[in-house]
Design a protein around this motif. Structure first.
Motif, PDB file in Angstrom:
ATOM      1  N   THR A 274      42.898  53.792  36.611  1.00  0.00           N
ATOM      2  CA  THR A 274      43.482  53.714  37.945  1.00  0.00           C
ATOM      3  C   THR A 274      42.753  54.673  38.882  1.00  0.00           C
ATOM      4  OG1 THR A 274      45.646  53.070  37.136  1.00  0.00           O
ATOM      5  CG2 THR A 274      45.575  54.119  39.289  1.00  0.00           C
ATOM      6  N   TYR A 278      44.122  54.247  44.634  1.00  0.00           N
ATOM      7  CA  TYR A 278      45.336  53.538  44.252  1.00  0.00           C
ATOM      8  C   TYR A 278      46.493  54.520  44.077  1.00  0.00           C
ATOM      9  CZ  TYR A 278      48.395  50.451  41.535  1.00  0.00           C
ATOM     10  OH  TYR A 278      49.450  49.712  41.080  1.00  0.00           O
ATOM     11  N   VAL A 473      44.337  47.947  39.790  1.00  0.00           N
ATOM     12  CA  VAL A 473      45.391  47.881  40.799  1.00  0.00           C
ATOM     13  C   VAL A 473      46.247  46.659  40.494  1.00  0.00           C
ATOM     14  CG1 VAL A 473      44.044  49.005  42.603  1.00  0.00           C
ATOM     15  CG2 VAL A 473      43.926  46.535  42.382  1.00  0.00           C
ATOM     16  N   GLY A 477      48.329  46.860  45.474  1.00  0.00           N
ATOM     17  CA  GLY A 477      47.098  47.595  45.711  1.00  0.00           C
ATOM     18  C   GLY A 477      45.985  46.697  46.197  1.00  0.00           C
TER      19      GLY A 477
END
Length: 645
Positions: A274, A278, A473, A477
């Motif tokens: 990630t 994000y 995401v 996102g």
């Protein structure tokens, strides 16, 4: 006194400064210590807490990086510095020494940042779970657990404010029983030192002992902690859901410090995929949900802290600051990124955008890419539908996690050979944030202007269940990424020169069981920049009506999904496998027909009825073409070939 505090003027001033952390203003904490040590070559079989003694410069360096990135609170390198965990490394007799050293290193860094930058920062003593099972599930008694926590805490608060830790962070607690013993120990040893307790949860948002997030919040409030919340877990989305569940049941400040997603093994190393951007996007969502103490856990680094700090500064710069973010998503429009590039008006981005802007009824048909390289059937179907007056073709992205021709390729070929506009389904399942950006820039450059942003079905549903999913995401996102590209900004907020000019759509599922969660996620999608929505197939008008009622405060144009059933088995699959709301009346109608032809005809009739009843409520329909029967989709829309004499 037991906690080392006294009534001197300096102590009172220090205590007042610490108390401001719990006054409601947003506070940014640091990220992972273990991740940073691992990245510097410290193997996971080492005792990371012992590095306070053997490699203090390394620990000090990491603290300094987090402070320079904008952290206002740094946690000591003492997460596992209790007697039970240290005993595994033959260090049980060094509990006091390791904890004292951990607090000293953090304090040195905080004092240094105060002198150099004249900025306020605080030391939080990190206290993790004991790493053993407590009674009645294990052999360790509750009194033994409380004594172990007390031993650790006593060393951490030695000397009081300005010398010992400013506050205690009891984190990653897997059970309320253990959390309670840690709180009791803290209150007995250091009654004047503020305490934050954070639970860790499973993917459903429940504590690992089975307690709900609401129960945890109520219990921790009852025990008198100064702040409570959630850390670690499966990533920011899960922690966000927990904060949303905790907020209504407690008046305590809430703390949220998620992992950087779920870790993955890459070439023998544990990697969190990630991105900082994000994580930063979720910082605003966490604050809006009620968290005032935010930070990162496993997988996060100073780059995440820096990105989160930038996000918080942006929120403060907005009218009303954090208070605006704590309003309902229903009252807030999508935030316009800072950019000199303005995207074209919606009406000029695409035909679909123009129809949406003009409030015209849109008709779409879904064409699934082939499993091979020959897409003649799909192109011929698109040509027929275009000739009949369908407005656009929807192209799914490997639905049900199946391996098919890329949706982008089929979209391009349909537009080139047929001339009808397409809507590209784009999922996060198969791409990291770099690939997402590359794909979207390429899609815009070759004339694809309509994007449906989807999280994507997990690989376990498809032909290759062991395939690796990415999910850097999710759909929310992804909408943020596309929205920024429309304003000429890449993922890192760098200029790309021009707007991609996408018309942004998202999916909605009116028939999902957890409607509260669906509505929350839909609100976030709208906030991120979604401009219209396409629903999953609708067979029950009541659920569509209820969904539309629930999103009234943040309504965008909605396109209803229509699926012409082909058989009773098809209806059973939709109901049981896809969890689509299917009225018993429709099941009875499909069960009553006796031939395949009659079943298909009845399915078309039901779909036509759905379309007619849904039409006044929505701004368009997307009709599926089961098994590639595009003429069936045309029949549902009431379109037919005109014979020329």
């Amino acid at each position: 006194m037991a906690d080392g505090l006294n009534d001197s003027k300096d102590s009172s001033v220090a205590r007042a400064a610490v108390n401001r952390l719990f006054a409601g203003n947003t506070v940014l904490c640091d990220g992972a210590m273990g991740t940073m040590l691992y990245a510097r070559g410290i193997f996971i079989n080492r005792c990371y807490d012992e590095l306070n003694l053997s490699q203090p410069d390394l620990v000090r360096e990491i603290h300094a990086e987090y402070l320079q990135a904008g952290a206002e609170v740094i946690e000591t390198n003492t997460f596992g510095a209790n007697s039970f965990r240290l005993e595994m490394h033959g260090l049980k007799d060094k509990v006091r020494e390791i904890n004292l050293a951990g607090v000293k290193l953090a304090r040195e860094c905080v004092n240094q940042i105060r002198e150099k930058q004249a900025s306020e920062a605080f030391v939080a003593a990190a206290i993790g779970p004991l790493g053993v099972r407590l009674e009645p599930l294990g052999k360790v008694g509750l009194d033994e657990a409380r004594a172990a926590f007390a031993e650790q805490i006593r060393a951490q608060v030695h000397g009081g404010p300005g010398v010992g830790a400013d506050l205690l962070v009891i984190e990653t607690m897997t059970s309320l029983a253990e959390a309670e013993q840690a709180v009791l120990a803290a209150r007995s040893v250091a009654p004047k030192v503020p305490v934050i307790v954070m639970m860790t949860v499973d993917e459903e948002g429940n504590c690992l002992d089975g307690s709900s997030a609401e129960t945890a919040a109520l219990k921790l409030t009852e025990w008198g902690v100064d702040a409570l919340g959630c850390n670690c877990s499966a990533g920011p989305a899960t922690v966000l859901s927990v904060i949303e569940r905790m907020r209504p049941v407690t008046d305590k400040p809430l703390a949220a410090m998620p992992n950087a997603g779920i870790p993955r093994a890459v070439e023998g190393r544990t990697i969190y995929l990630t991105s900082p951007e994000y994580m930063a996007s979720f910082t605003g969502k966490l604050v809006k949900a009620g968290a005032s103490i935010v930070g990162g856990c496993c997988g996060t680094t100073p780059s995440y802290t820096r990105a989160m700090k930038s996000r918080l500064r942006a929120l403060d710069a907005m009218e009303g600051g954090v208070q605006v973010m704590q309003q309902s998503a229903a009252s807030k429009a999508a935030v316009k990124p800072e950019s000199k590039v303005e995207p074209p008006p919606l009406a000029k981005r695409s035909k679909i955008g123009a129809m949406i802007a003009a409030d015209e009824f849109v008709t779409m048909v879904e064409i699934v890419p082939p499993k091979g390289i020959n897409c003649t059937k799909e192109i011929d179907g698109a040509e027929m539908l275009h000739r009949l007056g369908v407005d656009a073709i929807n192209v799914p992205d490997s639905p049900r996690a199946s391996a098919r021709m890329s949706a982008q390729s089929l979209c391009v070929q349909i537009q080139q050979h047929v001339g009808i506009e397409t809507i590209l389904h784009y999922t996060c399942r198969d791409r990291n944030v770099l690939s997402i950006q590359s794909d979207l820039l390429g899609a815009s450059s070759i004339g694809l202007k309509n994007i449906l942003c989807l999280t994507g079905d997990p690989p376990k549903l498809g032909n290759y269940p062991n395939a690796t999913a990415v999910f850097d995401v999710d759909a929310i996102g992804l909408v943020n990424v596309v929205h920024n590209l429309n304003y000429g900004l890449d993922i890192g907020k760098n200029s790309i020169g021009e707007s991609t000019g996408f018309t942004i759509s998202v999916a909605a599922n009116p028939g999902v069981q957890d409607m509260d969660q669906e509505v929350r996620r839909f609100a976030y999608k709208v906030e991120a920049g979604a401009e219209f929505a396409i629903t999953q197939p609708v067979f029950d008008l009541r659920v569509l009506e209820e969904f539309l009622r629930r999103i009234e405060g943040f309504r965008i144009p909605v396109i209803a999904g229509i699926w012409p059933l082909t058989s009773l088995r098809n209806a059973e699959f939709m109901k049981n496998d896809l969890r689509v709301s299917m009225p018993e009346g429709i099941m009875a109608r499909m069960a009553a027909v006796t031939t395949p032809e009659a079943a298909r005809a009845e399915g078309v009739k039901i779909a036509q009825e759905m379309l007619a009843e849904a039409r006044p409520m929505v701004q368009g329909v997307q009709v599926s073409a089961p098994f590639g029967r595009y003429s069936v989709a045309a029949d549902v829309l009431g379109l037919a070939e005109i014979e020329v004499a």
